[in-house]
Design a protein around this motif. Structure first.
Motif, PDB file in Angstrom:
ATOM      1  N   LEU A  43       0.824  -1.199   0.000  1.00  0.00           N
ATOM      2  CA  LEU A  43       0.000   0.000   0.000  1.00  0.00           C
ATOM      3  C   LEU A  43       0.862   1.255   0.000  1.00  0.00           C
ATOM      4  O   LEU A  43       0.609   2.209  -0.755  1.00  0.00           O
ATOM      5  CB  LEU A  43      -0.929  -0.010   1.212  1.00  0.00           C
ATOM      6  N   PHE A  44       1.898   1.273   0.814  1.00  0.00           N
ATOM      7  CA  PHE A  44       2.810   2.417   0.856  1.00  0.00           C
ATOM      8  C   PHE A  44       3.500   2.611  -0.494  1.00  0.00           C
ATOM      9  O   PHE A  44       3.628   3.740  -0.975  1.00  0.00           O
ATOM     10  CB  PHE A  44       3.854   2.210   1.957  1.00  0.00           C
ATOM     11  N   ALA A  45       3.926   1.517  -1.106  1.00  0.00           N
ATOM     12  CA  ALA A  45       4.588   1.615  -2.409  1.00  0.00           C
ATOM     13  C   ALA A  45       3.622   2.150  -3.466  1.00  0.00           C
ATOM     14  O   ALA A  45       4.005   2.979  -4.307  1.00  0.00           O
ATOM     15  CB  ALA A  45       5.128   0.244  -2.822  1.00  0.00           C
ATOM     16  N   ALA A  46       2.367   1.718  -3.433  1.00  0.00           N
ATOM     17  CA  ALA A  46       1.377   2.200  -4.396  1.00  0.00           C
ATOM     18  C   ALA A  46       1.122   3.691  -4.212  1.00  0.00           C
ATOM     19  O   ALA A  46       1.034   4.444  -5.194  1.00  0.00           O
ATOM     20  CB  ALA A  46       0.078   1.407  -4.245  1.00  0.00           C
ATOM     21  N   VAL A  47       1.033   4.143  -2.971  1.00  0.00           N
ATOM     22  CA  VAL A  47       0.821   5.576  -2.711  1.00  0.00           C
ATOM     23  C   VAL A  47       2.038   6.377  -3.165  1.00  0.00           C
ATOM     24  O   VAL A  47       1.896   7.437  -3.785  1.00  0.00           O
ATOM     25  CB  VAL A  47       0.521   5.808  -1.215  1.00  0.00           C
ATOM     26  N   ALA A  48       3.231   5.874  -2.884  1.00  0.00           N
ATOM     27  CA  ALA A  48       4.450   6.576  -3.285  1.00  0.00           C
ATOM     28  C   ALA A  48       4.563   6.644  -4.810  1.00  0.00           C
ATOM     29  O   ALA A  48       4.914   7.697  -5.364  1.00  0.00           O
ATOM     30  CB  ALA A  48       5.673   5.884  -2.698  1.00  0.00           C
ATOM     31  N   LEU A  49       4.251   5.560  -5.496  1.00  0.00           N
ATOM     32  CA  LEU A  49       4.312   5.569  -6.961  1.00  0.00           C
ATOM     33  C   LEU A  49       3.263   6.507  -7.553  1.00  0.00           C
ATOM     34  O   LEU A  49       3.528   7.219  -8.521  1.00  0.00           O
ATOM     35  CB  LEU A  49       4.133   4.153  -7.510  1.00  0.00           C
ATOM     36  N   THR A  50       2.079   6.518  -6.974  1.00  0.00           N
ATOM     37  CA  THR A  50       1.037   7.416  -7.450  1.00  0.00           C
ATOM     38  C   THR A  50       1.440   8.872  -7.254  1.00  0.00           C
ATOM     39  O   THR A  50       1.258   9.713  -8.143  1.00  0.00           O
ATOM     40  CB  THR A  50      -0.286   7.143  -6.716  1.00  0.00           C
ATOM     41  N   ALA A  51       2.021   9.184  -6.104  1.00  0.00           N
ATOM     42  CA  ALA A  51       2.478  10.554  -5.849  1.00  0.00           C
ATOM     43  C   ALA A  51       3.599  10.936  -6.817  1.00  0.00           C
ATOM     44  O   ALA A  51       3.606  12.038  -7.357  1.00  0.00           O
ATOM     45  CB  ALA A  51       2.954  10.673  -4.402  1.00  0.00           C
ATOM     46  N   TRP A  53       4.099   9.703  -9.793  1.00  0.00           N
ATOM     47  CA  TRP A  53       3.503   9.796 -11.131  1.00  0.00           C
ATOM     48  C   TRP A  53       2.805  11.144 -11.302  1.00  0.00           C
ATOM     49  O   TRP A  53       2.892  11.746 -12.380  1.00  0.00           O
ATOM     50  CB  TRP A  53       2.496   8.654 -11.305  1.00  0.00           C
ATOM     51  N   GLN A  54       2.155  11.626 -10.252  1.00  0.00           N
ATOM     52  CA  GLN A  54       1.468  12.917 -10.336  1.00  0.00           C
ATOM     53  C   GLN A  54       2.447  14.084 -10.395  1.00  0.00           C
ATOM     54  O   GLN A  54       2.141  15.131 -10.968  1.00  0.00           O
ATOM     55  CB  GLN A  54       0.538  13.092  -9.129  1.00  0.00           C
ATOM     56  N   LEU A  55       3.619  13.946  -9.789  1.00  0.00           N
ATOM     57  CA  LEU A  55       4.597  15.018  -9.800  1.00  0.00           C
ATOM     58  C   LEU A  55       5.280  15.164 -11.146  1.00  0.00           C
ATOM     59  O   LEU A  55       5.706  16.263 -11.522  1.00  0.00           O
ATOM     60  CB  LEU A  55       5.650  14.793  -8.716  1.00  0.00           C
TER      61      LEU A  55
END
Length: 56
Positions: A43-51, A53-55
């Motif tokens: 879950l942490f990795a998915a949130v970090a990758l999503t963040a 990707w948005q940056l």
């Protein structure tokens, strides 16, 4: 009733009630803790990758 009699009655009550106490539950298997840790890391990795990707 004397103090010695009261203590004897308390001890007898504890001994007689010891058979009615619930046994301790078995310890939880370690695999559930491992699964929770892996889920939290994923879950942490998915949130970090999503963040990230948005940056970019």
């Amino acid at each position: 009733m004397m103090v010695a009699d009261t203590k004897g009655l308390e001890q007898a009550a504890r001994v007689s009630m010891s058979g009615f106490q619930d046994a301790e539950p078995p310890p939880a298997p370690r695999s559930s803790h491992l699964a929770l840790r892996l889920g939290a890391i994923a879950l942490f990795a998915a949130v970090a990758l999503t963040a990230a990707w948005q940056l970019f």
